[in-house]
Structures are given as structure tokens and as C-alpha cells.
Scaffold this active site. Sequence first.
Site, PDB file in Angstrom:
ATOM      1  N   GLU A  63       0.900  -0.875   0.209  1.00  0.00           N
ATOM      2  CA  GLU A  63       0.286   0.345  -0.093  1.00  0.00           C
ATOM      3  C   GLU A  63       0.781   0.846   0.181  1.00  0.00           C
ATOM      4  O   GLU A  63       1.489   0.922   0.557  1.00  0.00           O
ATOM      5  CB  GLU A  63      -0.906  -0.089   0.840  1.00  0.00           C
TER       6      GLU A  63
ATOM      7  N   HIS B 107      -3.949   2.617   7.597  1.00  0.00           N
ATOM      8  CA  HIS B 107      -3.945   1.989   8.460  1.00  0.00           C
ATOM      9  C   HIS B 107      -2.827   4.026   9.033  1.00  0.00           C
ATOM     10  O   HIS B 107      -2.800   4.814   7.604  1.00  0.00           O
ATOM     11  CB  HIS B 107      -2.629   1.454   7.286  1.00  0.00           C
TER      12      HIS B 107
ATOM     13  N   ASP C 199       9.514  -2.512 -13.054  1.00  0.00           N
ATOM     14  CA  ASP C 199      11.042  -2.767 -13.173  1.00  0.00           C
ATOM     15  C   ASP C 199      11.885  -3.776 -12.612  1.00  0.00           C
ATOM     16  O   ASP C 199      13.017  -4.503 -13.510  1.00  0.00           O
ATOM     17  CB  ASP C 199      11.431  -1.193 -12.569  1.00  0.00           C
ATOM     18  N   ALA C 200      11.706  -3.837 -11.498  1.00  0.00           N
ATOM     19  CA  ALA C 200      12.631  -5.158 -11.117  1.00  0.00           C
ATOM     20  C   ALA C 200      12.251  -7.044 -11.146  1.00  0.00           C
ATOM     21  O   ALA C 200      12.952  -7.548 -10.550  1.00  0.00           O
ATOM     22  CB  ALA C 200      12.414  -5.555  -9.430  1.00  0.00           C
TER      23      ALA C 200
ATOM     24  N   ILE D  55       5.660  -9.767 -10.920  1.00  0.00           N
ATOM     25  CA  ILE D  55       4.808  -9.458 -12.323  1.00  0.00           C
ATOM     26  C   ILE D  55       3.608  -8.519 -11.754  1.00  0.00           C
ATOM     27  O   ILE D  55       2.668  -8.517 -10.597  1.00  0.00           O
ATOM     28  CB  ILE D  55       3.783 -10.782 -12.723  1.00  0.00           C
TER      29      ILE D  55
ATOM     30  N   PRO E 233      -0.045  -6.064 -12.328  1.00  0.00           N
ATOM     31  CA  PRO E 233      -1.136  -5.579 -13.443  1.00  0.00           C
ATOM     32  C   PRO E 233      -1.336  -4.534 -13.197  1.00  0.00           C
ATOM     33  O   PRO E 233      -0.911  -3.308 -12.999  1.00  0.00           O
ATOM     34  CB  PRO E 233      -2.077  -6.822 -12.557  1.00  0.00           C
TER      35      PRO E 233
ATOM     36  N   SER F 129      -3.985  -3.099 -12.663  1.00  0.00           N
ATOM     37  CA  SER F 129      -4.927  -2.637 -12.132  1.00  0.00           C
ATOM     38  C   SER F 129      -5.306  -3.040 -10.565  1.00  0.00           C
ATOM     39  O   SER F 129      -5.013  -4.493 -10.866  1.00  0.00           O
ATOM     40  CB  SER F 129      -6.442  -1.990 -12.420  1.00  0.00           C
TER      41      SER F 129
END
EC number: 2.3.3.8
Length: 729
Positions: free
Chosen positions: A352, A394, A415-416, A419, A421, A423
Site C-alpha cells: 500500500e 492504516h 522494473d525489478a 509481475i 497488473p 489495476s
Amino acid sequence: MANAEKTSSGSDIDEKKRKRKLSNRESARRSRLKKQKMMEDTIHEISTLERRIKEYSERCKVARRRLDSLESENAGLRSEKTWLLSYVRDLENMMATTSLTLTQSGGDEQEANADGDYLSKMATGQLFSRTTQALFYNYKQLPVQRMLDFDFLCGRETPSVAGIINPGSEGFQKLFFGQEEIAIPVHAAIEAACAAHPTADVFINFASFRSAAASSMAALKQPTIKVVAIIAEGVPESDTKQLIAYARANNKVVIGPATVGGIQAGAFKIGDTAGTIDNIIQCKLYRPGSVGFVSKSGGMSNEMYNTVARVTDGIYEGIAIGGDVFPGSTLSDHILRFNNIPQIKMMVVLGELGGRDEYSLVEALKQGKVNKPVVAWVSGTCARLFKSEVQFGHAGAKSGGEMESAQAKNQALMDAGAIVPTSFEALESAIKETFEKLVEEGKVSPIKEVTPPQIPEDLSSAIKSGKVRAPTHIISTISDDRGEEPCYAGVPMSSIIEQGLGVGDVISLLWFKRSLPRYCTKFIEICIMLCADHGPCVSGAHNTIVTARAGKDLVSSLVSGLLTIGPRFGGAIDDAARYFKDACDRNLTPYEFVEGMKKKGIRVPGIGHRIKSRDNRDKRVELLQKFARSNFPSVKYMEYAVTVESYTLSKANNLVLNVDGAIGSLFLDLLAGSGMFTKQEIDEIVQIGYLNGLFVLARSIGLIGHTFDQKRLKQPLYRHPWEDVLYTK
């Protein structure tokens, strides 16, 4: 000139070479120191693990010797034998786990020698198993029962909750393990609980945020505790940092604060993790899958368990690290740990916005420390739609700059090599595609589905849902405390106070289940006042005084006095009412009544006094008679008692109507004259013993007073004088 320039240029090159050599030497020196420190840490850890294996081995030997000695013992020791067998199995499991960790430590040493890099001490693999047991701090019934229900659902042989810690209290707490009711030990202190349950290595802390840090630190300092889960949110950040530092320095794991906990499917779960049993079954958490999951949010964890179960073979282990700014363990800590667990084939991460925890995972991915597929998503992309900074649910969910935004984190993870998505809605599809690819590559073996056992439904919920009916154990018609306020015979407490009702009115509601006229309740109050005490010499007061002087407490002193109440002391009111009513209703003359009682060998209750006489009447009797003649509609039974007194006085001067007889006869007039009781109800009241209850209630006031009086005067132990005893053969 040219030569001079050439010489100067050569000198610069030499100086650069010299500096480069020095830099290389410094780097080499630092590398050697780093390797040396790593070697020392590894050697220390190996030494600790070897000592632990030796300790477990010794415990096994002691337990097995005891088992051998029980072979010839009687059947009464079977329960101890069963426990010892379970204990030995747990010790052997711990030895196996420790040996595995020792092997991994050796691997870490080789890796450190090879390239000077190694994973954090926490990232050694699996935290829980089917034999994991926990200590539960600050008892909460529902989370503990949910853990035990999960155990039964998974087919565990032993409950996952070994003990409960409730500061200041000890004993047992009854709970259900399947259909069987079990007693879980309750301990007053963390140290005592750890000593009593050496196989329990998880500490589940349900303390409030005020005390969570202190109790968690106390648990971390126990050698048997490996994992501490802190449920409370709002734990001071400085305290959390101390917990994190201590845990990492001592190779322990902190989950939380502000966490729901974690779960290993088919093996162990912390508290309320994964919610209800229905949700656990729907998410197939009763058996292990192939997916490792970690999130900051406990609520979103429950949602993701469901999502993962729909598109994969399910969760193997799931952890909610907690939503505070400084979690005890990070997303990358658990991903690195999952990477070492062979049963986990892919990982799912839900981060988050806020903080930079996700970037440690980015670095681990870039450095090649993770060799399994990672599907990740960082929530909070909507934050950019707000004009000002937004604090989400939180404490840590608050962006402190562009790098802490959800968009930046998602891009860095992508970039690392993770995977990511487009959204949150596409996250399910990404997980599904990744899992299906693993299946195609033959990296995931099909999991055999099992049918979980049916969890017995609690009687209370079954009754509420109308599935069963069960008889009640107690009937109450005089009071009800289920509403907003207690009610006496249907009258709310507030109404009693607002109407200015007194003690007599409360007695009429609780004893007679109706509101009696004011003259009746006033008579009850007069009886209580007149009978509250009769000096220190009567048997009840004497007993109370002696008991109080023996150093006993208030209740013991009061009861010792009350136990003397009976036919010869204060307990004749019911009998007086019973006999006077019978004689009056049968129209017996005083002569017939008294002589008939004499023939039966029964003293006339309510007649006679040790001190009072014809010329020294009992003032209490006179006051009661005066009030009744002025307020009662009828005093038929009292007048009959007076005629009986006239006859008995002709026989002896002390056979006067005493206070028991006066109250007994007048209460008959109260019940009959008020018009609120049937003849059957009046007979029942007299038979049950209502009237003696008045004397017991009243005299309790005086007996309590005598107790306080003796304690206030600090009177010594009472001893009866010799000269007051007739010693005879």
C-alpha cells in the site's frame, strides 16, 4: 616544456594508481571484516543450535526413562503416559526443525564465503507446522476458539493453544476441540507459561496498545519463544523499534503491530486470521496450497485468500505484517522466507502507499535473491485524485512523497521483475496466468482435494438459528437483567427511584412479586427496624462476636450468627403464623388451642419470653400492635393471638406474646386484609418460610454491626471463663 608536461601527466597517473590501490585495499579490508563478522555470527548461531539439540536430546532421554517406568504402573497413570508420548514427539519434531536450521546455517556460511552476501537471519524458512503450539496472552474467547476449530478442521492431533496467560489469574479455561471439551491451563505470568509449555514457540499478544510492547518484549526474552504476533494497533513507535531491534538481534520474528496475524494452511493460524470457519473452508485453508501471500492489511488478506483459492490451488502460508509505520517484519522478510520453502511455488504481495517497505523487496528482486514468480500490487493509486494528502486506514498508509506513492512502487516492482497488473481488478487474472504457467511447466503438482470435517455448531448459535431447542436450567420470575436496566417484578429500576419507593417496596416486588399498599410496605420496614438487633447476649450476636474476635472475615462472622436462627431463636415467626391461622380458622378457643398443643408436646410458637412478662411487656410488640390497629383493615389474627396470650398468662407470668408471635399474626392480617392474595397463596407463603425471611434480613443488619464493632475495637480471641462452666462427671 613538453617534457615537463609529460612528467607532470605521469605523476598524476601514478597518484591515481596509488589512490586506486589504497581504495582496493580498504574495500578488501572491509570485505574481510564483514566476512569475519558473518563467520563469527554463523559460528555462534551453529553453537546455539547444537546446544539446543543437545538440550532437546536430554529432555527426550528423561521423558523416555519416565515412560519406561510407567510400563509396569497401574491404569491411573495412562493420562501421564499419553502426555509424555506427545511431549517426546514434540521434542523430536523440534530437534528435526533445529537440525534443518543448522543445515541452512551451514549453507549460509558457504554462501557468505563465496560472495560476501547472505540473507537476513529471519529468512530461514517455515515459521509454523502442524505441531506448532502457541501461548495466548490476554484471553479472548472467540479468537482462541477459532484457532481450536481450525485445528480440528485441519485434522491436528493436538490443540494449537498450549496455554493462556492472564496476568494475576491462574486455573483452567474450558473450550472445545471438535466435539471434545478441553481445559487449557491459565497462567499468571509469561515466564511461568513458557516454563510449563516448552514446546510452545509462538506468542499471540492480544494486550492493549498500552501494555503490548512490555508483554511482547518479555515474551521475546524467553528462550522458547520464536514468533511474537502483536494484534494491537497504536503501539508507540519507539517501543516497536526496540522490539524489532531485539528480535533481529536474537533471530526471532515479530508479526505486527496492528495485525490480524498469519496462517499456514492445514497447519496453524493466529487468532482471527482468515475470519470465520465458513470463510476458511471457502478459501480452502484447511489444506496447503502452493502460494505464499504477504500483505500489510489483515482485512485485505481475507479477501485475497478467497481470490487466490479461486484461481490457484490455494494458499500455503499467508502473513499480514500490520499497518503501522514500523512493522516488526517486512514484506521482503517474508518473501525471502517463502523463497526458501519448497512447497511454495509462487508469491503474491499486496502493498500500500506510504513508507518504503516495498523497495526492500525491489532490491531483493534486483539482486536475484528471489527465484520464484512474484505477483505484486500496491494499493492506493487513487490518492492522486485528491487535491490534498490523504491518510488512509492504516497509520502507515500515508504518502510522504512521490517515491511513497502507489504508482512509483508499482513501477519499481515491475522494473525489478515482479509481475504487476495494470489495476487491482486485474490482479486476479495476473495470479491465475502465473499459476497456470507453472502448471504447464510441471512445477506445480496437482493437490488432492480433501473434505474437511464438520465443525460442531455451538448450542447458543444453533438455538439462535432455530436448528435445535434446549431446556433452560434456571427459572426466574422476580427479576430480569437483560434489558437496558434491571427490573424487579417487571418494574424498572429507574421507576423505583423516581417514585421514591423504599426497602419495603423492593421486598414486596422481589418476595411477593407485586406492589403492596404503602401501609403494608411500611409494616415490613418497621419489622426490619425492630428486629435488627437485640443486644450482644442473644445466641446469634454472641456467635458473631466470637467469630469476629477469632479474626474471621465479615461473611464468616455473619453466617455463624445466622446459623443459630431456628425454632428457639428468631425462627418461630412462620410456626406462630401457621398455628395461629389454623386455630383461628377452625374457631378453636384459646383453651382448646393451648391444651391441644400441650397434648401433642408442642410449645405454642410466639408465646413466652426469657425476660419479658405481664408486668414488663415487650415494647416492640406494643409498637407493632399500635401501627396495625391504626392502619390495617382487619386485625383478626392479631386479636386471636392476644386472647391466647390472656389464657397463657393465667398459667405463667412470662408466657406473653413475643415479637415472633406478633409479627406472625400481624402478617396474616396483612396478607388477608390487603385483598391481594388468595387463600392458597397465603398458605404457600406461610409454608415456604417467607416470614422467617424477615427476621433473617433484619437481624443481618445487627450481626454485621457487631462484626464491625469487634474489629473496630480490636478485640482479642474470645475464651469462655472457667468459672462460668460447670465441670462434672
